[in-house]
Design an enzyme around this catalytic site. Structure first.
Site, PDB file in Angstrom:
ATOM      1  CG  MET A  99      -1.967  -1.070   1.465  1.00 21.42           C
ATOM      2  SD  MET A  99      -2.616  -1.239   2.929  1.00 21.42           S
ATOM      3  CE  MET A  99      -1.553  -1.842   3.859  1.00 21.42           C
ATOM      4  N   GLY A 187       1.451   4.189   4.751  1.00 21.72           N
ATOM      5  CA  GLY A 187       2.409   3.396   3.569  1.00 21.72           C
ATOM      6  C   GLY A 187       3.082   2.116   4.133  1.00 21.72           C
ATOM      7  CB  SER A 188       1.917  -0.201   5.856  1.00 22.75           C
ATOM      8  OG  SER A 188       0.560   0.222   5.586  1.00 22.75           O
ATOM      9  NE  ARG A 189       5.083  -7.346   2.157  1.00 26.96           N
ATOM     10  CZ  ARG A 189       6.262  -7.819   2.221  1.00 26.96           C
ATOM     11  NH1 ARG A 189       7.406  -7.091   1.878  1.00 26.96           N
ATOM     12  NH2 ARG A 189       6.748  -9.063   2.389  1.00 26.96           N
TER      13      ARG A 189
END
Length: 230
Positions: A99, A187-189
């Site tokens: 993301m 902002g990540s996953r």
């Protein structure tokens, strides 16, 4: 769907404090210098947009595994689920959804079932698109057991600028496919570990919609799909 609803989405309550801070800073910036105020206004709009929480229509046929996050499939590979979930040492197929700061960051359950484990582990903040982020970054892991006894792991992973993982579910709770369970800032996953022998129906580079895109079908024997970029 009206034209207004196309651009204006509901905001998750988690974002109200941040939008308020951005808005207050924008007022001060306008008092200092108008160009700075317009920059602040743009950042305030972005902050609201970051915390948007639009409704999603989730396919609910038994066996479907739904994407837990908006973004792009960045990795598909065999990997051992986080040890803290107690799912064993065997490698499972892991699908990683990255993301960026413009994606919706509300996370949704990929399947219906019972949450048998929730485990938080502190760590580093490498770029979430990198493979090493799964092992070394801050993360929050869930294990969801379905009615047939099979388990799926969902792992929220902090990214380069993310500094807060939020999870609203807990061990022992029942959860529905597509149900909101958490959020990551900024902002990540999210990784999904599929049951043994299950191939994904998505490909690296494919865009995903949380609560809607089908990652896999546990009732199908179709092999892993391949794709090309046009």
């Amino acid at each position: 769907m009206s034209m207004l609803s196309t651009f204006i989405k509901p905001m998750h309550p988690e974002g109200r404090r941040f939008v308020g801070i951005f808005a207050a800073a924008t007022v001060l910036l306008f008092l200092i210098w108008d160009p700075l105020g317009w920059i602040g206004l743009g950042l305030t709009v972005w902050c609201y947009y970051f915390f948007r929480d639009p409704p999603r229509t989730t396919p609910v046929r038994p066996g479907l595994v739904i994407s837990p996050a908006d973004g792009v499939v960045s990795l598909i590979e065999p990997a051992i689920p986080p040890a803290e979930l107690g799912m064993g040492p065997e490698a499972l197929t892991r699908v990683s959804v990255f993301m960026n700061v413009f994606n919706c960051h509300v996370n949704r359950a990929p399947v219906e079932g019972r949450v048998t484990a929730v485990a938080y582990r502190p760590g580093a903040f490498f770029n979430a698109s990198l493979d090493k982020a799964s092992e070394r970054n801050e993360r929050n892991s869930l294990c969801i057991e379905m009615d047939d006894g099979r388990q799926i792991a969902v792992v929220q992973i902090a990214g380069l600028v993310a500094r807060r993982i939020v999870c609203w579910t807990e061990t022992g709770r029942s959860i529905g496919a597509g149900e909101r369970f958490g959020l990551i800032r900024f902002g990540s996953r999210v990784d999904v570990y599929l049951p043994q022998g299950i191939d994904p129906l998505v490909a690296v580079g494919q865009a995903m919609i949380a609560g809607e895109t089908v990652i896999a079908d546990l009732a199908s024997d179709e092999g892993q799909r391949h794709a090309r970029t046009h």
